[in-house]
Design a protein around this motif. Structure first.
Motif, short mmCIF file in Angstrom:
data_model
loop_
_atom_site.label_atom_id
_atom_site.label_comp_id
_atom_site.label_asym_id
_atom_site.label_seq_id
_atom_site.Cartn_x
_atom_site.Cartn_y
_atom_site.Cartn_z
N UNK A 168 -23.56 67.00 48.93
CA UNK A 168 -22.79 66.59 50.06
C UNK A 168 -22.42 65.07 49.66
N UNK A 169 -22.54 64.60 48.48
CA UNK A 169 -22.04 63.24 47.86
C UNK A 169 -20.64 63.41 47.40
N UNK A 170 -19.65 62.56 48.03
CA UNK A 170 -18.33 62.73 47.78
C UNK A 170 -18.17 61.92 46.71
N UNK A 171 -17.48 62.32 45.45
CA UNK A 171 -17.36 61.37 44.42
C UNK A 171 -15.71 61.54 43.89
N UNK A 195 -14.21 55.67 35.57
CA UNK A 195 -14.18 56.28 34.52
C UNK A 195 -13.16 55.80 33.59
N UNK A 196 -12.27 56.71 32.77
CA UNK A 196 -11.45 56.32 31.98
C UNK A 196 -10.35 57.52 31.56
N UNK A 197 -9.28 57.32 31.34
CA UNK A 197 -8.31 58.26 30.60
C UNK A 197 -9.32 58.91 29.35
N UNK A 233 -18.45 57.25 29.13
CA UNK A 233 -17.82 57.61 30.56
C UNK A 233 -17.74 58.74 30.98
N UNK A 234 -17.51 59.64 30.07
CA UNK A 234 -17.60 61.29 30.36
C UNK A 234 -19.07 61.59 30.71
N UNK A 235 -20.04 60.88 29.92
CA UNK A 235 -21.34 61.06 30.32
C UNK A 235 -21.83 60.82 31.60
N UNK A 236 -21.45 59.61 32.17
CA UNK A 236 -21.47 59.14 33.42
C UNK A 236 -20.97 59.83 34.54
N UNK A 237 -19.67 60.41 34.02
CA UNK A 237 -19.03 61.48 35.25
C UNK A 237 -20.16 62.66 35.49
N UNK A 238 -20.59 63.41 34.24
CA UNK A 238 -21.67 64.36 34.34
C UNK A 238 -22.81 63.99 35.06
#
Length: 299
Positions: free
Chosen positions: A142-145, A111-113, A129-134
């Motif tokens: 159960x998916x560790x991220x 992701x990014x700062x 990048x924020x949207x990809x996090x979401x």
């Protein structure tokens, strides 16, 4: 472990591949460039050549993996038709579909700062990048991220070489007295290598930085390395920077996003969460990068 990496042999993925292979892991490296196949094999990795837009290819490549490293490849900021946010969302959705379909349980995402900032909060081009996090966070619990949030890349400074040569200044709408958290891809790769093999189930964020230095400090170190000890870092108005970026052909919307992003670094919004969760600094200091900068400057 069986680990799948995206990012071909880019600034981060190349040292990451080398480190994971050295530690005995079976590493598959995804690349869209067939010419990278031999280089991947030379590093000890298994090449998987295909498109990030092909969900079936991603699914087949992720199958059986213990962990995957996801990143969104750089886009062409000079493409006048590029919808940058749609580009990020598309890649994030493709990753999520492939992860869900294959049952991968460990994901480390680049992701990014500023990745915590939503629309209208000053992140500029980093909103993608924020949207990809979401998107990834919506995967089954159960998916560790782990979302890796690097700071300002040293190599972005290469973009100022021509201005330094012609005017002996660095001009931007941030910097000068502002403290800039710089980072080397080498330190990012080391952090990803640590996180991707962690056995503990987590949903967390890890910031990565190498050196916190002001714009004035940065100019002084680079100037000393290139024989220009009087190199200065100057702050310019947003409008001037926007005009300059459009003048060299950048997509106006992306130029505006860059100006907003750097403006948020200038006013403190972008790095606020970083300072709340400040990491241990990496090994590559500004003085180390200055040697690479000097080499690029001479050529």
């Amino acid at each position: 472990m069986k680990i799948v990496l995206t990012g071909s042999l880019g600034h981060i993925s190349k040292p990451l591949t080398a480190e994971l292979v050295e530690k005995g892991h079976a590493v598959t490296v995804i690349s869209s460039n067939l010419e990278k196949q031999k280089d991947i094999e030379t590093l000890g990795g298994t090449p998987a050549i295909g498109s990030m837009d092909d969900v079936e290819f991603l699914t087949a490549t992720f199958a059986g993996a213990d962990a995957v490293y996801t990143m969104v490849p750089p886009a062409n900021y000079f493409d006048q038709n590029l919808d940058l946010l749609a580009y990020y969302r598309s890649k994030g959705q493709n990753y999520a579909k492939a992860i869900c379909e294959t049952g991968v349980k460990r994901v480390v995402n680049l992701s990014t700062i500023g990745g915590h900032l939503g629309a209208g909060e000053g992140s500029g081009i980093l909103l993608g990048a924020h949207d990809v996090e979401l998107i990834l966070n919506a995967l089954p619990s159960d998916v560790s991220i782990t979302h890796i949030r690097p700071t300002s890349f040293y190599y972005n400074l290469f973009g100022y070489i021509e201005t330094i040569k012609n005017q002996n200044i660095i001009v931007a709408n941030y910097g000068a007295e502002d403290e800039i958290p710089w980072v080397s891809p080498i330190d990012i790769a080391a952090a990803v290598a640590e996180e991707i093999v962690r056995p503990v189930a987590v949903r967390n964020v890890r910031y990565v930085a190498s050196d916190d230095r002001t714009g004035h400090d940065t100019a002084a170190v680079l100037g000393a390395a290139i024989g220009k000890p009087d190199l200065k870092w100057l702050i310019a108005p947003d409008e001037q920077v926007q005009s300059a970026l459009e003048g060299i052909g950048m997509n106006p919307k992306i130029a505006a996003g860059l100006v907003e992003m750097y403006g948020s670094l200038h006013n403190g919004v972008l790095a606020k969460d970083y300072y709340r969760h400040k990491p241990v600094m990496g090994k590559v200091k500004l003085e180390d990068f200055a040697a690479d900068f000097a080499a690029a400057f001479q050529h």
